[in-house]
Design an enzyme around this catalytic site. Structure first.
Site, PDB file in Angstrom:
ATOM      1  N   VAL A  11       0.831  -1.208   0.000  1.00 18.94           N
ATOM      2  CA  VAL A  11       0.000   0.000   0.000  1.00 18.94           C
ATOM      3  C   VAL A  11       0.862   1.252   0.000  1.00 18.94           C
ATOM      4  CG1 VAL A  11      -1.676   1.349   1.326  1.00 18.94           C
ATOM      5  CG2 VAL A  11      -1.975  -1.125   1.069  1.00 18.94           C
ATOM      6  N   ARG A 154      -6.618  -3.012  -5.743  1.00 13.78           N
ATOM      7  CA  ARG A 154      -6.598  -4.433  -6.095  1.00 13.78           C
ATOM      8  C   ARG A 154      -5.186  -4.812  -6.527  1.00 13.78           C
ATOM      9  NH1 ARG A 154     -10.275  -4.601 -10.988  1.00 13.78           N
ATOM     10  NH2 ARG A 154      -9.250  -2.577 -11.231  1.00 13.78           N
ATOM     11  N   GLU A 155      -4.652  -5.839  -5.918  1.00 13.28           N
ATOM     12  CA  GLU A 155      -3.340  -6.306  -6.346  1.00 13.28           C
ATOM     13  C   GLU A 155      -3.411  -6.732  -7.808  1.00 13.28           C
ATOM     14  OE1 GLU A 155      -1.033  -8.803  -3.758  1.00 13.28           O
ATOM     15  OE2 GLU A 155      -2.282  -8.263  -2.047  1.00 13.28           O
ATOM     16  N   LEU A 253     -18.712 -12.302  -8.985  1.00 15.31           N
ATOM     17  CA  LEU A 253     -19.640 -13.421  -9.119  1.00 15.31           C
ATOM     18  C   LEU A 253     -19.016 -14.506  -9.991  1.00 15.31           C
ATOM     19  CD1 LEU A 253     -23.168 -11.743  -9.510  1.00 15.31           C
ATOM     20  CD2 LEU A 253     -22.223 -12.912  -7.509  1.00 15.31           C
ATOM     21  N   ALA A 255     -17.363 -18.118  -9.827  1.00 15.89           N
ATOM     22  CA  ALA A 255     -17.170 -19.276  -8.955  1.00 15.89           C
ATOM     23  C   ALA A 255     -15.724 -19.749  -9.006  1.00 15.89           C
ATOM     24  CB  ALA A 255     -18.109 -20.404  -9.373  1.00 15.89           C
ATOM     25  N   GLY A 256     -15.224 -20.236  -7.878  1.00 21.29           N
ATOM     26  CA  GLY A 256     -13.847 -20.694  -7.835  1.00 21.29           C
ATOM     27  C   GLY A 256     -13.529 -21.382  -6.523  1.00 21.29           C
ATOM     28  N   CYS A 263      -6.184  -9.070   2.112  1.00 20.35           N
ATOM     29  CA  CYS A 263      -7.261  -8.232   2.650  1.00 20.35           C
ATOM     30  C   CYS A 263      -8.461  -9.016   3.166  1.00 20.35           C
ATOM     31  CB  CYS A 263      -7.714  -7.235   1.578  1.00 20.35           C
ATOM     32  SG  CYS A 263      -6.467  -6.018   1.137  1.00 20.35           S
TER      33      CYS A 263
END
Length: 434
Positions: A11, A154-155, A253, A255-256, A263
């Site tokens: 960051v 977001r990385e 949304l 799926a995984g 974070c």
């Protein structure tokens, strides 16, 4: 404007570099002298697309510098950002604020001019009040104001997120601090980035609430994927049908194997602890945390099922180790629990990741790290796609047939079309699709 960023991790380094790119005079501080030496030599402590080039350009323009001395760096700075880590505390899940408090004490001991002290670290509600008490207790005669300015980076896409944010949240308790923070972010006015001014406590909670909500979306669609497999529906169609509703939206949304990273895991736990302290339980977030942890191991069992119910003495190729693409971050990556499940079942695991293998090797010494994708799948009984790096989106099915012992592909990110995979002779398994 002169700005000091305390903490040169993910960051702090990204934020400091982008602020320098806006034209501010920025010094990034870290007590790790080896890290500072590397930064001065142009060696980045993290992998983030475009960061090394942006750092080099701003160092050359003399807008960005690095130091291991907090005392010297904050002299003359109108704004001092605290951007140190707040990991989950071992044993109880609370956010560890020891680094934040240590920095606050050091700022208090060395501050000599009116300064806005900004908490960029993700901290529980009330932390800004504690920093304010630390500054006041030092007896510092100069005016200070404590502000909460949470990050939403977001990385893998952090530079774009900083320069083109959805919103900038500033929790300030006085007009002077609001005016100073407006000047910090004035360059973003050209992009019409909305600035939301709130109370300090509201800003602190916005960060946790945002991450908990996104974690909930991920966990919800993962449970829908399990249901889809039972009822022979397609989770991608379900997600698309849901996401076209503007009240829901398409993002998060997919799926995984569950969420991970720096974070969501620690922030959902910290939110649970805050809710517990204030006797205001957040049962939904509690369920999200439990379901996500269970899911990672469940994905390991899914691989074992695809192997015919036993992984004993089977060679399994893991493609992707980091928690998401375009980062080298292994923190709470789903691959860790998946691989451990396979190792516990007696499998021989070989893995490849474009950026994460050095960090992964320290966490998983029993895993063989391959030099490329096709070396990883050599003689494999199964291939598991865990992280959806671009390098894994166009695998040569012919080469899989030639090099793998069995053309078994378990696609935990639904990268491939099931019909096309099967037409190519691949024994294919995905998530939430018939």
């Amino acid at each position: 404007m002169k700005i000091a960023i305390i903490g040169s991790g993910y960051v702090g380094l990204v934020s400091g570099t982008c602020l320098a790119d806006f034209g501010h005079d920025v010094v990034c501080v870290d007590k790790d002298e080896a890290k500072i030496a590397n930064l001065l030599a142009g060696v980045m402590p993290i992998y983030e697309p475009g960061l090394a080039e942006l750092v080099a350009a701003n160092v050359k323009a003399e807008r960005l510098s690095f130091s291991s001395s907090l005392a010297a760096s904050i002299q003359g700075a109108q704004v001092v950002f605290i951007a140190v880590g707040t990991p989950a505390r071992r044993g109880d899940g609370h956010a560890d604020l020891s680094y934040v408090k240590a920095v606050a004490h050091e700022i208090a001991a060395n501050i000599k001019s009116p300064t806005v002290v900004v908490t960029k670290s993700t901290v529980p509600v009330g932390t800004g009040d504690e920093i304010e008490r630390i500054l006041a207790a030092s007896g510092t005669p100069v005016a200070c104001s404590v502000v909460s300015n949470p990050e939403f980076l977001r990385e893998g896409a952090a530079i774009g997120d900083f320069k083109r944010p959805d919103r900038i949240v500033i929790g300030a308790e006085d007009e002077w601090a609001r005016n100073v923070m407006t000047e910090v972010y004035r360059p973003l006015f050209l992009n019409k980035a909305p600035i939301l001014f709130t109370s300090r406590r509201s800003a602190e909670l916005i960060k946790y609430a945002s991450n908990a909500f996104l974690a909930t979306k991920i966990t919800f669609i993962n449970e829908m994927a399990d249901l889809c497999e039972k009822v022979r529906a397609n989770v991608q169609d379900v997600a698309r049908g849901m996401g076209l509703d503007n009240r829901i939206g398409t993002k998060f949304l997919h799926a995984g194997p569950g969420y991970g990273g720096s974070c969501f895991p620690k922030d959902t736990l910290a939110l649970l602890k805050t809710a517990e302290e204030f006797s205001s339980p957040v049962r939904l977030v509690e369920a999200v945390v439990n379901v996500n942890e269970t899911r990672k191991r469940a994905m390991g069992r899914k691989v074992i099922e695809a192997l015919g119910g036993s992984a004993r003495d089977k060679r399994v190729a893991i493609l992707g180790l980091t928690f998401k693409p375009n980062t080298d971050d292994m923190r709470d990556a789903p691959s860790i629990a998946i691989i451990q499940t396979l190792l516990d079942a007696g499998a021989d695991v070989v893995a490849y990741d474009p950026e994460g293998m050095e960090a992964a090797a320290r966490l998983m010494p029993d895993v063989t790290m391959a030099t490329n994708v096709y070396d990883a799948i050599e003689a494999a009984d199964a291939i598991v796609l865990v992280t959806e790096w671009d390098a894994f989106r166009a695998l040569d099915f012919g080469r899989i047939h030639d090099r793998a012992k069995a053309p078994v592909l378990i696609d935990l990110r639904n990268v491939y079309d099931p019909a096309q995979a099967r037409e190519a002779g691949i024994i294919y398994t995905s998530v939430g699709r018939p």
